[in-house]
Design a protein around this motif. Sequence first.
Motif, PDB file in Angstrom:
ATOM      1  N   GLY A   3       0.491  -1.176   0.082  1.00  0.00           N
ATOM      2  CA  GLY A   3       0.297  -0.244  -0.125  1.00  0.00           C
ATOM      3  C   GLY A   3       0.669   0.869  -0.324  1.00  0.00           C
ATOM      4  N   PHE A   5       1.539   4.928   2.388  1.00  0.00           N
ATOM      5  CA  PHE A   5       0.768   5.517   3.333  1.00  0.00           C
ATOM      6  C   PHE A   5       1.810   7.150   3.722  1.00  0.00           C
ATOM      7  N   VAL A   9      -2.738  10.079   0.691  1.00  0.00           N
ATOM      8  CA  VAL A   9      -3.870   9.342   0.937  1.00  0.00           C
ATOM      9  C   VAL A   9      -3.937   9.618   2.324  1.00  0.00           C
ATOM     10  N   ILE A  10      -3.680  10.682   2.861  1.00  0.00           N
ATOM     11  CA  ILE A  10      -3.752  10.672   4.620  1.00  0.00           C
ATOM     12  C   ILE A  10      -5.386  10.844   4.858  1.00  0.00           C
ATOM     13  N   THR A  12      -7.817  10.497   2.214  1.00  0.00           N
ATOM     14  CA  THR A  12      -9.114   9.466   1.748  1.00  0.00           C
ATOM     15  C   THR A  12      -8.874   8.512   3.404  1.00  0.00           C
ATOM     16  N   TYR A  13      -7.638   8.112   3.891  1.00  0.00           N
ATOM     17  CA  TYR A  13      -7.867   7.216   4.931  1.00  0.00           C
ATOM     18  C   TYR A  13      -8.585   8.173   5.921  1.00  0.00           C
ATOM     19  N   ALA A  16     -12.067   7.296   5.667  1.00  0.00           N
ATOM     20  CA  ALA A  16     -12.975   6.070   5.143  1.00  0.00           C
ATOM     21  C   ALA A  16     -12.900   5.760   6.975  1.00  0.00           C
ATOM     22  N   ALA A  17     -11.724   6.567   7.921  1.00  0.00           N
ATOM     23  CA  ALA A  17     -11.752   5.914   9.277  1.00  0.00           C
ATOM     24  C   ALA A  17     -13.255   7.060  10.181  1.00  0.00           C
ATOM     25  N   ASP A  50      -8.593  15.988  -1.146  1.00  0.00           N
ATOM     26  CA  ASP A  50      -7.816  14.875  -1.323  1.00  0.00           C
ATOM     27  C   ASP A  50      -6.941  14.455  -2.433  1.00  0.00           C
ATOM     28  N   ILE A  71      -8.245   3.684  -4.169  1.00  0.00           N
ATOM     29  CA  ILE A  71      -8.429   3.391  -2.903  1.00  0.00           C
ATOM     30  C   ILE A  71      -9.271   4.473  -2.014  1.00  0.00           C
ATOM     31  N   ASP A  72      -9.337   5.912  -3.118  1.00  0.00           N
ATOM     32  CA  ASP A  72     -10.286   6.874  -2.764  1.00  0.00           C
ATOM     33  C   ASP A  72     -12.045   6.222  -3.263  1.00  0.00           C
ATOM     34  N   ALA A  75     -12.802   4.117  -0.160  1.00  0.00           N
ATOM     35  CA  ALA A  75     -12.786   5.054   1.094  1.00  0.00           C
ATOM     36  C   ALA A  75     -14.787   5.785   0.878  1.00  0.00           C
TER      37      ALA A  75
END
Length: 238
Positions: A3, A5, A9-10, A12-13, A16-17, A50, A71-72, A75
Amino acid sequence: MIGVFDYTVILTYLSAACGVMGIIVSLYGSGHPYMGAFFLLVCGLCDAFDGKVARKKKNRTDFEKSFGIQIDSLADLISFGVLPGCIGFGLVRASDKYADLPNFHPTDSDRAILYPVLFIVIIVVYAIAALVRLAYFNVTEEERSRSEGGVRKTYVGLPVTSSSLIFPTVLLIRFITNADFTPIYFAVMVITAFLFVSRIRIAKAGTRGIIIMIAIGVIEFGIMLYFILTRGAIPIQP
């Protein structure tokens, strides 16, 4: 680890969170849909920036670009495809007026089963429509990038991220009018799901449009935060 990190992408994560947390709080106990809507707004704010943050990195590899697109969308499925449905079901769990839909006259013993099933079907249809919209975007975006390059100017179908403003607005109107908006919320879900998979063309918002949408989101965010901090939980019934 597999992946990506880094800072691209922060957000995007984080979206999701927040989507996962919104799902949990929406369905926790007797249902807390307004807190779920609060997290939905945060997801929308993260999504607004993002892509811009990711494009700041000039030396991104093809893998990083493809990973970012995938990943976007994953999420977005959590935040804008699943969370709005959980907020709606949180309304069902928190309200005892959802059985008062017009033009339906089942017996009292049937209502407890009929309407929750109807709402669940709408939630499933909405989530699948969002899934199809996201998959369609990914495929067409890859083809467009190879043939045209640059940044997309129009969308086919309503972007799923629009739900971050649509559903919090419905809930805020419900609170202002002090009426039961559960049936209306699910009617809006049906319309939104149809627009996801329709072939309408929507121009991509420019800088001014993005600023306006962010301003609306920030205002709704502030109102939601005020309600949550001053009341702890927002009552569903008048």
